[in-house]
Design a protein around this motif. Structure first.
Motif: not given
Length: 100
Positions: A24-31, A33-37
Motif C-alpha cells: 500500500i505504501v509503495f502504491v501511494i508513493v508511486m501514485s 510520483a506519477y502525478r508529479r511526472l
C-alpha cells in the motif's frame, strides 16, 4: 499441536499485514510520483506549444523581412522614396499641387 498451528497462523497473518502495508505504501508513493511526472509533462507540453507559436511568428517575420528586402531593391521603391522623402522627380515630370 493446536498451539503450534495457532501461533503459525498468527505469524502468517502478521507477515501478510506487513506485506500488505508495504504494498500500500509503495502504491501511494508511486501514485504521488506519477502525478508529479504527469503535471511536469503537462507543463512541458504547454511550453512546447508556446515555443511552436514563437517559431511560427519568427518564420513569418523572417519571410516579411525577406520580402521587404526584395522590395527595397526594386526601382519602384527607389522612385517612391526619392519622391516622398527627398522631393525628387524626373526632369520631364511636373508637380501639380492643389491650391489651398
Amino acid at each position: 499441536m493446536g498451539r503450534k498451528i495457532s501461533s503459525y497462523k498468527k505469524g502468517l497473518r502478521k507477515r501478510t499485514r506487513v506485506i500488505l502495508f508495504v504494498v500500500i505504501v509503495f502504491v501511494i508513493v508511486m501514485s504521488i510520483a506519477y502525478r508529479r511526472l504527469w503535471e511536469k509533462s503537462a507543463a512541458l507540453q504547454k511550453e512546447e506549444a508556446q515555443l511552436e507559436q514563437q517559431i511560427e511568428k519568427a518564420k513569418d517575420k523572417k519571410q516579411e523581412l525577406k520580402d521587404k528586402k526584395e522590395y527595397i531593391k526594386t526601382k519602384e521603391f527607389i522612385e517612391k522614396t526619392a519622391r516622398e522623402k527627398f522631393g525628387l522627380f524626373y526632369p520631364d515630370e511636373y508637380v501639380v499641387r492643389p491650391s489651398k
